[in-house]
Design an enzyme around this catalytic site. Structure first.
Site, mmCIF file in Angstrom:
data_model
loop_
_atom_site.group_PDB
_atom_site.id
_atom_site.type_symbol
_atom_site.label_atom_id
_atom_site.label_comp_id
_atom_site.label_asym_id
_atom_site.label_seq_id
_atom_site.Cartn_x
_atom_site.Cartn_y
_atom_site.Cartn_z
ATOM 1 N N LYS A 216 0.801 -1.286 -0.202
ATOM 2 C CA LYS A 216 0.202 -0.022 -0.167
ATOM 3 C C LYS A 216 1.030 1.188 -0.196
ATOM 4 C CE LYS A 216 -4.191 -1.462 -0.435
ATOM 5 N NZ LYS A 216 -4.583 -2.675 0.348
ATOM 6 N N LYS B 64 -2.651 -11.208 -10.044
ATOM 7 C CA LYS B 64 -3.910 -11.524 -9.204
ATOM 8 C C LYS B 64 -4.938 -10.593 -9.699
ATOM 9 C CE LYS B 64 -5.320 -9.871 -4.979
ATOM 10 N NZ LYS B 64 -5.051 -8.736 -3.853
ATOM 11 N N LYS C 51 -9.418 -5.414 -7.468
ATOM 12 C CA LYS C 51 -10.277 -4.141 -7.753
ATOM 13 C C LYS C 51 -9.276 -2.998 -8.304
ATOM 14 C CE LYS C 51 -13.558 -5.279 -4.170
ATOM 15 N NZ LYS C 51 -13.599 -5.477 -2.953
HETATM 16 P P1 TYM Z 1 -10.621 -7.518 0.216
HETATM 17 O O1 TYM Z 1 -11.673 -6.823 -0.296
HETATM 18 O O2 TYM Z 1 -9.157 -7.176 -0.390
HETATM 19 O O3 TYM Z 1 -10.630 -9.220 -0.345
HETATM 20 C C1 TYM Z 1 -12.028 -9.999 0.114
HETATM 21 C C2 TYM Z 1 -11.798 -11.322 -0.117
HETATM 22 O O4 TYM Z 1 -11.537 -11.799 -1.422
HETATM 23 C C3 TYM Z 1 -10.215 -12.370 -1.594
HETATM 24 N N1 TYM Z 1 -9.672 -11.906 -2.943
HETATM 25 C C4 TYM Z 1 -9.061 -13.152 -3.824
HETATM 26 N N2 TYM Z 1 -9.017 -14.460 -3.627
HETATM 27 C C5 TYM Z 1 -8.187 -14.839 -4.558
HETATM 28 N N3 TYM Z 1 -8.053 -14.489 -5.704
HETATM 29 C C6 TYM Z 1 -8.037 -12.993 -5.792
HETATM 30 N N4 TYM Z 1 -7.494 -12.442 -6.913
HETATM 31 C C7 TYM Z 1 -8.530 -12.241 -4.717
HETATM 32 N N5 TYM Z 1 -8.933 -10.924 -4.451
HETATM 33 C C8 TYM Z 1 -9.479 -10.702 -3.322
HETATM 34 C C9 TYM Z 1 -9.648 -11.984 -0.359
HETATM 35 O O5 TYM Z 1 -8.521 -12.890 -0.057
HETATM 36 C C10 TYM Z 1 -10.300 -11.793 0.634
HETATM 37 O O6 TYM Z 1 -10.817 -13.119 1.195
HETATM 38 N N6 TYM Z 1 -8.851 -7.810 4.579
HETATM 39 C C11 TYM Z 1 -9.867 -8.398 4.021
HETATM 40 C C12 TYM Z 1 -11.196 -7.990 4.542
HETATM 41 C C13 TYM Z 1 -11.694 -8.212 5.958
HETATM 42 C C14 TYM Z 1 -11.535 -9.509 6.562
HETATM 43 C C15 TYM Z 1 -11.712 -9.288 7.785
HETATM 44 C C16 TYM Z 1 -11.725 -10.847 6.079
HETATM 45 C C17 TYM Z 1 -11.409 -7.548 6.892
HETATM 46 N N7 TYM Z 1 -11.637 -8.201 8.126
HETATM 47 C C18 TYM Z 1 -11.866 -10.851 8.815
HETATM 48 C C19 TYM Z 1 -11.794 -12.043 6.537
HETATM 49 C C20 TYM Z 1 -12.161 -11.930 8.107
HETATM 50 C C21 TYM Z 1 -9.742 -8.384 2.496
HETATM 51 O O7 TYM Z 1 -8.709 -9.000 1.829
HETATM 52 O O8 TYM Z 1 -10.692 -7.808 1.802
#
Ligand code: TYM
Length: 329
Positions: free
Chosen positions: A111, A194, A197
């Site tokens: 980040k 990967k 978004k």
């Molecule tokens: P975020 O929004 O970045 O991603 C949400 C979930 O999507 C998965 N993900 C993917 N998995 C496989 N391949 C990809 N290309 C890919 N892009 C995204 C992420 O691994 C994630 O599971 N920090 C978390 C949000 C969060 C959370 C938590 C999750 C906040 N508190 C507590 C679990 C438990 C996140 O990555 O958001």
């Protein structure tokens, strides 16, 4: 029965990475477990502090959760900011989270590289807030994609540290849940490692069939294999990874064999892949369209979800306060 927790940041529409990395896995276990699935709107503020889009993004993610098959009758579907207990636990956990380890987190370093103009304390302590989300329900199991493994490792560390410092056995050490045993990483079809978004390479749950076909047909490839069993370039490898996620094994095996004997036509592979992605996305998109203007239903879902989540969170925070020595006069 395990307690299962997961969430997705509300920074835009959900893509196939979110679906296959987290959402589908959660849905597959919601009927047998105690399940909480939330919309991480506080986390979204670390990079997207935009009042004009905050609510709309939360609403979109909510309808996409429901469209994908989260069942509000069996799972608690809630918005992170509707559960104030999470901020209290976050603050308390911060007292035992060390700056050095937070600065070394891969996602923080990433980040900093991407948002050099806004390296805020929320970004630094992102893993602590995530740990609070998970520990608040004393979760055993967290369905997430491969990119979140380090965050889960930190959650386990905070759980162990809390238990050790206070001499208790209160927080369990959560495990990642993987659909087929392997951590999943959905690749970008632009040759990027990967799908994400912020990478701008997503295939979204709300994409039309035509959009999906267009995106897949544009995927990066090479001139084709020129000798048997040649190693694949990144773009082609990504297409095969996608195929392994959405298509039947026979389809995957067929294209792999034709790659290996140099008869493959990438156009055919892409057509098949697009149709297999559409098979997953189209029914979800239709359900999203059915519910997205049903304000009463959405309101009921988040109210019920917040109620169930707060009940669980309040019990945890009450106990944490007692363990840490807070006492009423
Ligand atoms: P975020 O929004 O970045 O991603 C949400 C979930 O999507 C998965 N993900 C993917 N998995 C496989 N391949 C990809 N290309 C890919 N892009 C995204 C992420 O691994 C994630 O599971 N920090 C978390 C949000 C969060 C959370 C938590 C999750 C906040 N508190 C507590 C679990 C438990 C996140 O990555 O958001």
């Amino acid at each position: 029965m395990d307690t299962v927790v997961s969430g997705i940041r509300s920074t835009g529409n959900l893509h196939l990475g979110n679906y296959f990395g987290a959402l589908r896995n959660f849905i597959s276990m919601q009927h047998e477990n105690r399940c909480f699935f939330f919309i991480a709107d506080y986390h979204s503020l670390t990079t997207h502090p935009d009042p004009a889009s905050l609510h709309g993004n939360v609403r979109n993610v909510l309808t996409e959760y429901l469209g994908a098959g989260l069942d509000p009758e069996v799972s608690s579907i809630y918005i992170q900011s509707d559960v104030p207990e999470v901020t209290e636990l976050y603050l308390l956990l911060n007292m035992h989270a060390y700056i050095g380890e937070l600065q070394r987190t891969a996602s923080f370093k990433d980040k900093i590289r991407k948002h050099n103009d806004n390296v805020n304390a929320g970004l630094l302590t992102y893993p602590v807030l995530m740990a609070a989300d998970i520990l608040m329900h004393r979760a055993d199991c967290v369905p997430v994609g491969k990119d979140q493994e380090q965050h889960l490792e930190m959650t386990r560390k905070y759980a162990r540290r809390f238990n050790t410092i206070y001499g208790v056995d209160f927080f369990p050490e959560c495990q990642a849940y993987r659909f087929n045993g392997e951590p999943i990483k959905v690749p970008g079809l632009d040759g990027n490692g990967k799908m994400g978004k912020s990478e701008g390479n997503g295939i979204y749950l709300v994409d039309s069939d035509a959009d999906i076909r267009k995106k897949v047909m544009k995927a990066l490839t090479d001139g084709g294999p020129t000798e048997p069993n040649m190693p694949m370039c990144e773009g082609v490898k990504n297409l095969f990874t996608m195929l392994s996620i959405v298509s039947d094994k026979e389809v995957y095996d067929h294209f792999l064999a034709s790659y290996n004997d140099c008869t493959i036509r990438y156009g055919d592979l892409k057509k098949q892949l697009a149709e297999d992605i559409i098979k997953v996305v189209a029914p979800i998109r239709e359900r999203i369209a059915d519910i997205q203007s049903d304000d009463d239903y959405l309101r009921r879902v988040v109210r019920l979800g917040a109620e169930k989540a707060r009940e669980s969170a309040a019990a945890t925070v009450k106990e944490v306060r007692r363990i840490m020595g807070f006492k009423p006069f």
